[in-house]
Design an enzyme around this catalytic site. Structure first.
Site, short mmCIF file in Angstrom:
data_model
loop_
_atom_site.label_atom_id
_atom_site.label_comp_id
_atom_site.label_asym_id
_atom_site.label_seq_id
_atom_site.Cartn_x
_atom_site.Cartn_y
_atom_site.Cartn_z
N HIS A 22 0.82 -1.21 0.00
CA HIS A 22 0.00 0.00 0.00
C HIS A 22 0.85 1.27 0.00
O HIS A 22 0.43 2.29 -0.53
CB HIS A 22 -0.99 -0.01 1.17
CG HIS A 22 -2.19 -0.86 0.89
ND1 HIS A 22 -2.15 -2.24 0.99
CD2 HIS A 22 -3.43 -0.53 0.47
CE1 HIS A 22 -3.33 -2.72 0.66
NE2 HIS A 22 -4.13 -1.71 0.33
N TYR A 41 -9.23 7.56 2.09
CA TYR A 41 -9.28 6.11 2.26
C TYR A 41 -8.21 5.74 3.27
O TYR A 41 -7.02 5.95 3.02
CB TYR A 41 -9.03 5.43 0.92
CG TYR A 41 -9.35 3.96 0.81
CD1 TYR A 41 -9.56 3.15 1.92
CD2 TYR A 41 -9.42 3.36 -0.44
CE1 TYR A 41 -9.84 1.80 1.79
CE2 TYR A 41 -9.70 2.01 -0.58
CZ TYR A 41 -9.91 1.23 0.54
OH TYR A 41 -10.18 -0.12 0.40
N TRP A 77 -6.37 -6.88 -6.94
CA TRP A 77 -6.87 -7.99 -6.12
C TRP A 77 -5.98 -9.22 -6.27
O TRP A 77 -5.67 -9.88 -5.29
CB TRP A 77 -8.29 -8.34 -6.51
CG TRP A 77 -9.33 -7.36 -6.09
CD1 TRP A 77 -9.19 -6.31 -5.21
CD2 TRP A 77 -10.68 -7.33 -6.52
NE1 TRP A 77 -10.38 -5.64 -5.09
CE2 TRP A 77 -11.31 -6.24 -5.88
CE3 TRP A 77 -11.42 -8.11 -7.41
CZ2 TRP A 77 -12.65 -5.93 -6.08
CZ3 TRP A 77 -12.75 -7.80 -7.61
CH2 TRP A 77 -13.37 -6.72 -6.95
#
Length: 104
Positions: A22, A41, A77
């Site tokens: 991330h 976020y 993903w």
């Protein structure tokens, strides 16, 4: 602006890998999220349970959870599937949370 929260499950021992991935969030994914109304976020970790708590501020009627058919999201993903609990399509198992309190 809506505030959305959900939880996900990180696999044991994957904190550093999750943070590192991330910290290097793909620019095209960040741009996609912003273009779809996600202005903030945050993701927090409960280390005792390996539960990830995610919070978003979103304008419009969509959220990051509505981008399942986007190729960038599918690629992300797949990139993350080895370190967290996922569904058969590699999407994270994500459980929406109900907001019970908010203070401005």
């Amino acid at each position: 602006m809506k505030r959305l929260a959900f939880k996900m499950q990180l696999n044991e021992g994957q904190k550093e890998a999750y943070k590192q991935r991330h910290d290097q969030l793909w620019p095209e994914l960040k741009q996609l999220l912003k273009e779809n109304g996600v202005s903030e976020y945050s993701i927090f970790l409960d280390e005792e349970s390996n539960t990830l708590f995610a919070f978003q501020k979103v304008t419009g009627n969509s959220s990051s959870q509505d981008l399942a058919n986007n190729e960038i999201v599918k690629k992300w993903w797949a990139f993350m599937a080895d370190i967290m609990e996922t569904n058969p399509d590699n999407s994270p198992v994500s459980i929406p949370l109900e907001e019970l309190f908010y203070m401005e």
